[in-house]
Design a protein around this motif. Structure first.
Motif, PDB file in Angstrom:
ATOM      1  N   ASP B 166      76.256 -20.661  -1.992  1.00 58.62           N
ATOM      2  CA  ASP B 166      76.497 -21.588  -3.100  1.00 58.62           C
ATOM      3  C   ASP B 166      77.940 -22.051  -3.047  1.00 58.62           C
ATOM      4  O   ASP B 166      78.865 -21.237  -2.888  1.00 58.62           O
ATOM      5  CB  ASP B 166      76.259 -20.913  -4.466  1.00 58.62           C
ATOM      6  N   ILE B 167      78.108 -23.366  -3.187  1.00 56.40           N
ATOM      7  CA  ILE B 167      79.447 -23.941  -3.216  1.00 56.40           C
ATOM      8  C   ILE B 167      79.619 -24.667  -4.542  1.00 56.40           C
ATOM      9  O   ILE B 167      78.745 -25.441  -4.940  1.00 56.40           O
ATOM     10  CB  ILE B 167      79.635 -24.920  -2.038  1.00 56.40           C
ATOM     11  N   TYR B 168      80.713 -24.407  -5.225  1.00 57.30           N
ATOM     12  CA  TYR B 168      81.032 -25.111  -6.471  1.00 57.30           C
ATOM     13  C   TYR B 168      82.229 -26.017  -6.242  1.00 57.30           C
ATOM     14  O   TYR B 168      83.326 -25.530  -5.944  1.00 57.30           O
ATOM     15  CB  TYR B 168      81.364 -24.105  -7.588  1.00 57.30           C
ATOM     16  N   ARG B 169      82.009 -27.316  -6.351  1.00 57.85           N
ATOM     17  CA  ARG B 169      83.140 -28.251  -6.304  1.00 57.85           C
ATOM     18  C   ARG B 169      83.635 -28.424  -7.725  1.00 57.85           C
ATOM     19  O   ARG B 169      83.054 -29.163  -8.519  1.00 57.85           O
ATOM     20  CB  ARG B 169      82.701 -29.588  -5.702  1.00 57.85           C
ATOM     21  N   ILE B 170      84.708 -27.722  -8.014  1.00 57.10           N
ATOM     22  CA  ILE B 170      85.185 -27.596  -9.388  1.00 57.10           C
ATOM     23  C   ILE B 170      86.182 -28.703  -9.701  1.00 57.10           C
ATOM     24  O   ILE B 170      87.030 -29.045  -8.878  1.00 57.10           O
ATOM     25  CB  ILE B 170      85.824 -26.201  -9.587  1.00 57.10           C
ATOM     26  N   SER B 171      86.063 -29.259 -10.907  1.00 57.66           N
ATOM     27  CA  SER B 171      87.017 -30.297 -11.321  1.00 57.66           C
ATOM     28  C   SER B 171      88.297 -29.624 -11.823  1.00 57.66           C
ATOM     29  O   SER B 171      88.611 -28.519 -11.400  1.00 57.66           O
ATOM     30  CB  SER B 171      86.378 -31.205 -12.372  1.00 57.66           C
ATOM     31  N   SER B 172      89.017 -30.260 -12.716  1.00 61.20           N
ATOM     32  CA  SER B 172      90.326 -29.731 -13.133  1.00 61.20           C
ATOM     33  C   SER B 172      90.162 -28.606 -14.148  1.00 61.20           C
ATOM     34  O   SER B 172      89.811 -28.846 -15.297  1.00 61.20           O
ATOM     35  CB  SER B 172      91.162 -30.857 -13.745  1.00 61.20           C
ATOM     36  N   LEU B 173      90.456 -27.399 -13.741  1.00 63.11           N
ATOM     37  CA  LEU B 173      90.359 -26.241 -14.634  1.00 63.11           C
ATOM     38  C   LEU B 173      91.540 -26.198 -15.593  1.00 63.11           C
ATOM     39  O   LEU B 173      92.656 -26.561 -15.225  1.00 63.11           O
ATOM     40  CB  LEU B 173      90.357 -24.945 -13.820  1.00 63.11           C
ATOM     41  N   TYR B 174      91.276 -25.736 -16.807  1.00 68.23           N
ATOM     42  CA  TYR B 174      92.375 -25.414 -17.707  1.00 68.23           C
ATOM     43  C   TYR B 174      91.973 -24.183 -18.494  1.00 68.23           C
ATOM     44  O   TYR B 174      90.803 -23.779 -18.496  1.00 68.23           O
ATOM     45  CB  TYR B 174      92.708 -26.597 -18.653  1.00 68.23           C
ATOM     46  N   GLY B 175      92.926 -23.574 -19.138  1.00 63.58           N
ATOM     47  CA  GLY B 175      92.623 -22.397 -19.952  1.00 63.58           C
ATOM     48  C   GLY B 175      93.709 -21.352 -19.794  1.00 63.58           C
ATOM     49  O   GLY B 175      94.650 -21.528 -19.017  1.00 63.58           O
ATOM     50  N   PRO B 176      93.576 -20.259 -20.544  1.00 63.02           N
ATOM     51  CA  PRO B 176      94.588 -19.204 -20.455  1.00 63.02           C
ATOM     52  C   PRO B 176      94.625 -18.565 -19.072  1.00 63.02           C
ATOM     53  O   PRO B 176      93.639 -18.591 -18.345  1.00 63.02           O
ATOM     54  CB  PRO B 176      94.142 -18.195 -21.518  1.00 63.02           C
ATOM     55  N   ARG B 177      95.760 -17.977 -18.736  1.00 60.25           N
ATOM     56  CA  ARG B 177      95.987 -17.215 -17.487  1.00 60.25           C
ATOM     57  C   ARG B 177      96.222 -18.088 -16.254  1.00 60.25           C
ATOM     58  O   ARG B 177      96.412 -17.560 -15.162  1.00 60.25           O
ATOM     59  CB  ARG B 177      94.831 -16.251 -17.176  1.00 60.25           C
ATOM     60  N   ASP B 296      89.292 -28.989 -28.936  1.00 59.82           N
ATOM     61  CA  ASP B 296      89.168 -27.758 -29.728  1.00 59.82           C
ATOM     62  C   ASP B 296      89.865 -26.572 -29.076  1.00 59.82           C
ATOM     63  O   ASP B 296      89.945 -25.498 -29.665  1.00 59.82           O
ATOM     64  CB  ASP B 296      87.685 -27.387 -29.909  1.00 59.82           C
ATOM     65  N   GLU B 297      90.309 -26.732 -27.837  1.00 55.47           N
ATOM     66  CA  GLU B 297      90.793 -25.591 -27.059  1.00 55.47           C
ATOM     67  C   GLU B 297      92.299 -25.557 -26.848  1.00 55.47           C
ATOM     68  O   GLU B 297      92.874 -24.507 -26.596  1.00 55.47           O
ATOM     69  CB  GLU B 297      90.120 -25.578 -25.677  1.00 55.47           C
ATOM     70  N   ILE B 298      92.929 -26.733 -26.925  1.00 56.10           N
ATOM     71  CA  ILE B 298      94.346 -26.804 -26.545  1.00 56.10           C
ATOM     72  C   ILE B 298      95.208 -25.861 -27.381  1.00 56.10           C
ATOM     73  O   ILE B 298      96.091 -25.177 -26.851  1.00 56.10           O
ATOM     74  CB  ILE B 298      94.859 -28.261 -26.656  1.00 56.10           C
TER      75      ILE B 298
END
Lengths: 310, 310
Positions: B166-177, B296-298
């Motif tokens: 399985d390959i995941y082409r991930i877009s722009s991640l954001y979040g803690p850490r 809601d996350e920023i």
């Protein structure tokens, strides 16, 4: 006079490229491993070319050879599709690493054009009809994956440095000097086997279609790059003519007077079914070019293997 | 119970993936470099996971960790697009070489599924409208070229070995850490700068559009791979929603109460203009999945950087 550097210039394609370039007005430096300071194929031209010997992975001699070069053909690539099926790390560590390294070096030194021989058979999907340069690529072997990555690194170098890049996606080469025993070219393997009075190996049903191009035709077309150092191009390099394995066997049977036996084997996993190239982009830059017909060439190729052995 | 091994499991995406997998019925082994035998983010789960520490390029400890594994997530990939622009050999020698090596090792040991996080931003061409998995790829950075080559080597492993991929082409991640100071994620960089009372850097005209996906959403969607160990899939992993840099700045201004200054800089060469993913293939396997809304996350992401610093 333009200065041209060629790695692997004493090899199968390389030595023919040197001969083709000798017919143009360029200064030629050949970088390869010469045993006892002697080339295999270039001795007749020794006074007309500069020869540098060494391992391109070691030392800085290649950098010296590249000083002031206008065009740089990097033809060294070890192994072949059939044998690297179980060696992906070899393709990454050895071939891709070396290719990226020497092209980066050349671009850093101000070489004007980088030229790379890629592989149509390893990149394109088999299909019916001609394949042009815009066709999707989908390499399935470690060899093909590394060749495509090398193409992409060249595209990147052309953005990072003021350097042009020509890539030739070459179809199935045949002709004298092709190594045998490495499952690389069926014409060479067959010629060698017949010359040695061994049976020849016939893979699959004989329906696999390839675009065979004589190595001298390929070499002369690859001199296109030196004519215009400014442009960057991706070229298919093939005859545009498909020939099935069965038809190739017919040509052998009609052209070679020595009798031979055929042993049939299962199709190899790495063999794509039908690959014939649309070569119009390259021919548009070589409008009077005429390809050699394979049926006119097999006998003389066979003579090479009869005379030279392996 | 299925056994899952994760390299880089103590990183940004990895630690969220571990948390997402802890909500499923699997046995988890995390392979990473733990300083003083202490993880950065996984200490709360120490009694529920197996932790193996070491350098995956050295020794045979990874092979031991992989013994009997059903699914193998290899998340370790050093550097990032912005910083590897002038280091193509690093991508080949370090990242690609390691990735091919560890996946080959896993496949040889009989692991049932290999899972690789690829990069949508580094592979797809910017375009208007949604980009699906069938879109052409054209990496232009060493990082993207190596990611694509890694994808292709995985496809090759799925043919050579009885292993799914399985390959995941991930877009722009954001979040803690998310690490800061490496130009990797604009949300993290901005949050960190504001928390440190520094100006935030705004690239270009603010029209660059990205598909931001919260790292926890990405991690939970990546657990899809463990549900079905037989199938092989290429998945886009993005929210399917485009957001311009200007709109992101608006969200920051409305959500974060602390005042901050903005400094405008030229667009970086490695930034594609508009990349928004068609995520229907992945959502068809997660029909009730709801993405977090970035507005809601920023604030909570900002709280992470305020509390934790760099």
């Amino acid at each position: 006079m333009k200065k041209v550097v060629i790695t692997g210039g004493d090899g199968f394609l390389g030595s023919h490229l040197v001969e083709a370039l000798l017919e143009t007005e360029v200064e030629i430096t050949v970088c390869d491993r010469f045993r006892n300071d002697t080339s295999r194929f270039l001795e007749p031209y020794r006074d007309r070319i500069r020869m540098c010997s060494g391992d391109i992975r070691q030392g800085d001699w290649l950098g010296d050879a590249l000083a002031g070069a206008d065009a740089f053909y990097h033809l060294i690539w070890s192994g072949n599709p059939a044998l690297t099926w179980t060696s992906p790390l070899f393709e990454v560590d050895s071939n891709l690493q070396t290719t990226v390294s020497v092209f980066e070096r050349a671009a850093e030194q101000g070489v004007k054009k980088l030229i790379f021989p890629s592989s149509a058979g390893a990149l394109y999907q088999p299909t019916c009809g001609l394949i042009d340069e815009g066709a999707g690529v989908r390499p399935s072997t470690p060899y093909g994956i590394a060749k495509l990555a090398a193409e992409e690194f060249l595209g990147y170098f052309s953005k990072r440095f003021p350097v042009s890049v020509d890539i030739y996606r070459i179809s199935s080469l045949y002709g004298p000097r092709q190594p045998v025993g490495r499952k690389q070219g069926v014409v060479a393997e067959w010629c060698h086997s017949i010359a040695e009075s061994q049976t020849i190996r016939f893979f699959g049903q004989g329906k696999t279609v390839r675009d065979y191009v004589h190595v001298d035709d390929a070499a002369r077309l690859m001199t296109t790059s030196v004519k215009d150092l400014e442009s960057s191009q991706l070229f298919n390099l093939g005859s545009g003519q498909g020939l099935s394995l069965g038809e190739l066997l017919d040509i052998f049977e009609s052209q070679i007077s020595m009798p031979f036996q055929v042993v049939r084997e299962a199709r190899r996993e790495c063999d794509a079914q039908e690959i014939v190239l649309d070569n119009q982009r390259l021919l548009s830059k070589n409008t009077s070019f005429k390809f050699r017909a394979i049926e006119d060439e097999i006998e003389s190729v066979f003579q090479f293997y009869s005379a030279n052995g392996k």
